[in-house]
Design a protein around this motif. Sequence first.
Motif, short mmCIF file in Angstrom:
data_model
loop_
_atom_site.label_atom_id
_atom_site.label_comp_id
_atom_site.label_asym_id
_atom_site.label_seq_id
_atom_site.Cartn_x
_atom_site.Cartn_y
_atom_site.Cartn_z
N GLY A 219 2.10 -27.84 60.11
CA GLY A 219 1.33 -28.73 61.40
C GLY A 219 1.04 -29.72 62.12
O GLY A 219 1.06 -30.55 63.32
N GLY A 220 0.95 -30.34 61.06
CA GLY A 220 0.09 -31.55 61.04
C GLY A 220 0.64 -32.76 61.25
O GLY A 220 0.36 -33.66 62.30
N SER A 221 1.92 -32.61 60.65
CA SER A 221 2.50 -33.84 60.53
C SER A 221 4.38 -33.59 60.55
O SER A 221 5.11 -34.56 61.69
N LEU A 222 4.71 -32.58 60.29
CA LEU A 222 6.28 -32.22 60.07
C LEU A 222 6.72 -30.85 61.57
O LEU A 222 8.18 -31.19 61.72
N LEU A 223 5.85 -30.18 61.22
CA LEU A 223 6.92 -29.50 62.97
C LEU A 223 5.47 -29.45 63.82
O LEU A 223 4.44 -29.41 63.86
N PRO A 224 6.34 -28.51 65.11
CA PRO A 224 4.92 -28.21 65.71
C PRO A 224 4.11 -26.37 65.23
O PRO A 224 4.67 -25.72 64.27
N PRO A 225 3.09 -26.53 66.31
CA PRO A 225 2.22 -26.41 64.86
C PRO A 225 2.58 -24.26 65.06
O PRO A 225 2.08 -23.79 64.54
N GLY A 226 3.38 -24.57 66.63
CA GLY A 226 3.50 -22.84 66.84
C GLY A 226 4.79 -21.98 65.76
O GLY A 226 4.73 -21.19 66.23
N TRP A 227 5.13 -22.99 65.22
CA TRP A 227 6.18 -22.77 63.56
C TRP A 227 5.51 -22.68 62.98
O TRP A 227 6.03 -23.78 61.41
N PRO A 228 4.75 -21.54 62.12
CA PRO A 228 3.54 -21.39 61.03
C PRO A 228 4.45 -21.73 59.59
O PRO A 228 5.91 -20.83 59.53
N ALA A 229 4.09 -23.50 59.33
CA ALA A 229 4.30 -22.83 58.19
C ALA A 229 3.96 -23.94 57.20
O ALA A 229 3.35 -24.99 57.29
N ALA A 230 3.27 -23.30 55.82
CA ALA A 230 2.61 -24.41 55.33
C ALA A 230 3.15 -24.38 53.41
O ALA A 230 3.66 -23.50 53.07
N VAL A 231 2.59 -25.30 52.80
CA VAL A 231 2.62 -25.50 51.09
C VAL A 231 1.53 -25.81 50.16
O VAL A 231 0.94 -26.46 50.80
#
Length: 418
Positions: A219-231
């Motif tokens: 959500g920082g720079s690649l996806l809208p924050p409302g689409w939760p995903a992290a690595v």
Amino acid sequence: MRRTDPEDHGPVRYGPPLPADGLPVLPELSSVLAGAAHRAAAQPVGGAPALLEAACGYFTRRGLACVPDQVAVGPGAPALLLALTAALAGDGADVLVPRPCAAWWAPYARLLGRPVYHVPTPAESGGVPDPYALLETVRRVRAEGGDPRLLVLSVADDPTATVAPPELLHETVEAATAEGLHLVSDETWRDTLHAPHATVLLSPAEMQPDRVTVVTDLGGSLLPPGWPAAVARFPATGDGRVLHARVLDILTALDARIAAPVAAAAGYALDEPAPVTERREAAVRLHARLAAAVHAAVVAAGALARPPQAGRHLYADLAPLRAPLTAQGVGDAQELEDLLTPRLGMPAPGGHRFGDDLGALRVRLATGSLLRGTDEDRAECLMSPEPLELPHVERALISVRSVLDDLRDDAQRREPPR
């Protein structure tokens, strides 16, 4: 008596979300998400192979080479940090974080019943503790019978929007690893540098690869924050493999899976095709200009703020305006939040939400809130050579300046005659 705990006042358990970019969703991302909407099968905990490969490519392009067995994917950085905290400090250890820090860091340690110790940051930047203050905090915690084992930090910081200089980061990382701490580096904002050619950003994992786990919320720079995903990227060591396995166990217990359509969008974004990188670069340029304009308004009003260097926010200190704020019934960060949020027409979370002192008059201001109007209005901001002169943006900036100038004028009216 001055309150030291805000729990009887205001929505104190509200954790401010990541500052949104205020822009319409990239059409290519929407198409990928929609194209995967028919997928009914659950994603594997930790991520499917194709998504893990995409995450490895993302990290490798940033100088952090890895293989899929070193990577995990979760439904947002908070889920990954909860699992990491449980794995590293859930057996009685203590957690260290900077003061201030991202609003979502400390609650996960407290949820696990672990003490959280805030370490001061130096004057020039936030996100990374002062190395001497860190050593003194570790010494004090151990003297009191504690067991500090985990340090969470961020080179490109929320809430201060600063980037820690490499020399400070090196000293802090050396101090932390010498004391046996494992570091979790939140690198959510690393791709949002306002002046990427003039700002040196290094990851702690480049300095001490065996002792650092990197977490990045997309959500920082690649996806809208409302689409939760992290690595997350783990060390390529025996201990790193054990930590990776333990984190997957905890994510499994939580059933913390990334949704299939979001996983498809995340995989597409992590590959960084041209539409994604072009949108990111345009958004960073836009928010850099917005942040500079808000920073100028804060300083012109007589308040303080470090010049923002990354992200979509800045951290303002209104201590110089304490007198007029006191006259309006504002004596702490919660009351400042209550005053500014309706006046600005945008969230203005107080510094206490980021682990700062309740009595300090600090707030985080997010630039995405300035991009108002229709999707077409907001998309126009990305293409305009002078986005700050667009009517809907100009009106929002005028409103911010007006609110801050009113506080400055109140302060000047209260100055004693010379």
